[in-house]
Design a protein around this motif. Structure first.
Motif, mmCIF file in Angstrom:
data_model
loop_
_atom_site.group_PDB
_atom_site.id
_atom_site.type_symbol
_atom_site.label_atom_id
_atom_site.label_comp_id
_atom_site.label_asym_id
_atom_site.label_seq_id
_atom_site.Cartn_x
_atom_site.Cartn_y
_atom_site.Cartn_z
ATOM 1 N N GLN A 58 0.833 -1.205 0.000
ATOM 2 C CA GLN A 58 0.000 0.000 0.000
ATOM 3 C C GLN A 58 0.866 1.252 0.000
ATOM 4 O OE1 GLN A 58 -3.177 0.164 -0.561
ATOM 5 N NE2 GLN A 58 -3.417 -2.057 -0.571
ATOM 6 N N THR A 59 1.948 1.236 0.777
ATOM 7 C CA THR A 59 2.859 2.378 0.817
ATOM 8 C C THR A 59 3.497 2.595 -0.547
ATOM 9 O OG1 THR A 59 3.338 1.926 3.140
ATOM 10 C CG2 THR A 59 4.877 3.333 1.974
ATOM 11 N N LEU A 60 3.936 1.516 -1.164
ATOM 12 C CA LEU A 60 4.539 1.602 -2.490
ATOM 13 C C LEU A 60 3.526 2.097 -3.512
ATOM 14 C CD1 LEU A 60 6.990 1.092 -4.300
ATOM 15 C CD2 LEU A 60 6.167 -1.249 -4.600
ATOM 16 N N LYS A 61 2.316 1.632 -3.386
ATOM 17 C CA LYS A 61 1.253 2.048 -4.306
ATOM 18 C C LYS A 61 1.012 3.557 -4.187
ATOM 19 C CE LYS A 61 -3.461 0.620 -5.416
ATOM 20 N NZ LYS A 61 -4.561 -0.250 -4.976
ATOM 21 N N ILE A 62 0.983 4.060 -2.961
ATOM 22 C CA ILE A 62 0.795 5.501 -2.748
ATOM 23 C C ILE A 62 1.992 6.267 -3.297
ATOM 24 C CG2 ILE A 62 0.698 7.289 -0.960
ATOM 25 C CD1 ILE A 62 -1.033 5.369 0.682
ATOM 26 N N ALA A 63 3.192 5.761 -3.055
ATOM 27 C CA ALA A 63 4.393 6.432 -3.561
ATOM 28 C C ALA A 63 4.396 6.479 -5.086
ATOM 29 C CB ALA A 63 5.641 5.716 -3.053
ATOM 30 N N LYS A 64 3.970 5.423 -5.714
ATOM 31 C CA LYS A 64 3.926 5.383 -7.174
ATOM 32 C C LYS A 64 2.886 6.359 -7.726
ATOM 33 C CE LYS A 64 6.974 2.362 -8.453
ATOM 34 N NZ LYS A 64 8.073 2.707 -9.314
ATOM 35 N N THR A 65 1.765 6.504 -7.021
ATOM 36 C CA THR A 65 0.747 7.437 -7.515
ATOM 37 C C THR A 65 1.197 8.885 -7.360
ATOM 38 O OG1 THR A 65 -0.425 7.351 -5.401
ATOM 39 C CG2 THR A 65 -1.188 5.871 -7.121
ATOM 40 N N ILE A 66 2.029 9.152 -6.358
ATOM 41 C CA ILE A 66 2.521 10.520 -6.167
ATOM 42 C C ILE A 66 3.401 10.942 -7.336
ATOM 43 C CG2 ILE A 66 4.093 11.927 -4.765
ATOM 44 C CD1 ILE A 66 2.964 10.538 -2.310
ATOM 45 N N GLU A 67 4.221 10.051 -7.822
ATOM 46 C CA GLU A 67 5.110 10.417 -8.910
ATOM 47 C C GLU A 67 4.461 10.233 -10.284
ATOM 48 O OE1 GLU A 67 7.713 6.387 -9.478
ATOM 49 O OE2 GLU A 67 8.346 7.709 -7.865
ATOM 50 N N GLY A 68 3.206 9.836 -10.290
ATOM 51 C CA GLY A 68 2.507 9.591 -11.554
ATOM 52 C C GLY A 68 1.868 10.842 -12.128
ATOM 53 N N SER A 69 0.838 10.674 -12.924
ATOM 54 C CA SER A 69 0.162 11.771 -13.613
ATOM 55 C C SER A 69 -0.711 12.577 -12.654
ATOM 56 C CB SER A 69 -0.701 11.201 -14.744
ATOM 57 O OG SER A 69 -1.751 10.424 -14.184
ATOM 58 N N LYS A 70 -1.336 13.656 -13.212
ATOM 59 C CA LYS A 70 -2.203 14.506 -12.395
ATOM 60 C C LYS A 70 -3.394 13.719 -11.869
ATOM 61 C CE LYS A 70 -1.088 18.931 -14.474
ATOM 62 N NZ LYS A 70 -1.593 20.108 -15.177
ATOM 63 N N GLU A 71 -3.895 12.806 -12.658
ATOM 64 C CA GLU A 71 -5.038 11.996 -12.231
ATOM 65 C C GLU A 71 -4.652 11.127 -11.023
ATOM 66 O OE1 GLU A 71 -7.334 8.336 -14.182
ATOM 67 O OE2 GLU A 71 -7.466 10.179 -15.365
ATOM 68 N N ASP A 72 -3.456 10.566 -11.085
ATOM 69 C CA ASP A 72 -2.972 9.768 -9.963
ATOM 70 C C ASP A 72 -2.738 10.637 -8.737
ATOM 71 O OD1 ASP A 72 -3.031 7.427 -11.439
ATOM 72 O OD2 ASP A 72 -0.922 7.581 -12.051
ATOM 73 N N ARG A 73 -2.271 11.852 -8.948
ATOM 74 C CA ARG A 73 -2.047 12.769 -7.826
ATOM 75 C C ARG A 73 -3.363 13.092 -7.137
ATOM 76 N NH1 ARG A 73 2.180 16.938 -10.639
ATOM 77 N NH2 ARG A 73 3.896 15.457 -10.773
ATOM 78 N N ARG A 74 -4.392 13.266 -7.929
ATOM 79 C CA ARG A 74 -5.711 13.557 -7.348
ATOM 80 C C ARG A 74 -6.164 12.395 -6.471
ATOM 81 N NH1 ARG A 74 -11.029 12.705 -8.192
ATOM 82 N NH2 ARG A 74 -12.453 14.423 -7.826
ATOM 83 N N GLU A 75 -5.985 11.187 -6.969
ATOM 84 C CA GLU A 75 -6.362 9.998 -6.205
ATOM 85 C C GLU A 75 -5.553 9.906 -4.919
ATOM 86 O OE1 GLU A 75 -6.113 5.178 -6.672
ATOM 87 O OE2 GLU A 75 -6.339 6.372 -8.485
ATOM 88 N N THR A 76 -4.272 10.227 -5.003
ATOM 89 C CA THR A 76 -3.406 10.196 -3.831
ATOM 90 C C THR A 76 -3.840 11.245 -2.810
ATOM 91 O OG1 THR A 76 -1.577 9.443 -5.187
ATOM 92 C CG2 THR A 76 -1.029 10.363 -3.047
#
Length: 96
Positions: A58-76
């Motif tokens: 879960q931590t890795l998943k959150i970290a990956k979404t932070i460095e991802g696209s704007k859509e992923d940032r919104r989810e994070t």
């Protein structure tokens, strides 16, 4: 009289056999209980390990979404806000 002695001897033999079987089954039962205890401890360790891996995932998943696209940032951000609300709820419950 001889017949009675034969019956007594037969009874003694059967009683000895029963006692031997009882002793054997008692020892086997103890061994099996020990195995159960070992296996339960192993299951507990495996569950703890599984929980640790799940948290890391879960931590890795959150970290990956932070460095991802704007859509992923919104989810994070939504996840972080949900976690903050959950922490605030816990703090409120503790202060009561």
């Amino acid at each position: 009289m001889s017949n009675i002695i034969e019956v007594i001897n037969l009874f003694e033999n059967k009683l000895k056999t029963l006692l031997e079987n009882y002793s054997f089954l008692k020892e086997e039962n103890e061994v099996l209980y020990d195995k159960i205890a070992v296996l339960e401890a192993q299951i507990t360790k495996e569950k703890q390990f599984n929980n640790e891996i799940e948290k890391k995932y879960q931590t890795l998943k959150i970290a990956k979404t932070i460095e991802g696209s704007k859509e992923d940032r919104r989810e994070t951000k939504l996840k972080i806000n949900a976690l903050i609300r959950e922490i605030d709820t816990c703090i409120t419950q503790l202060s009561e």
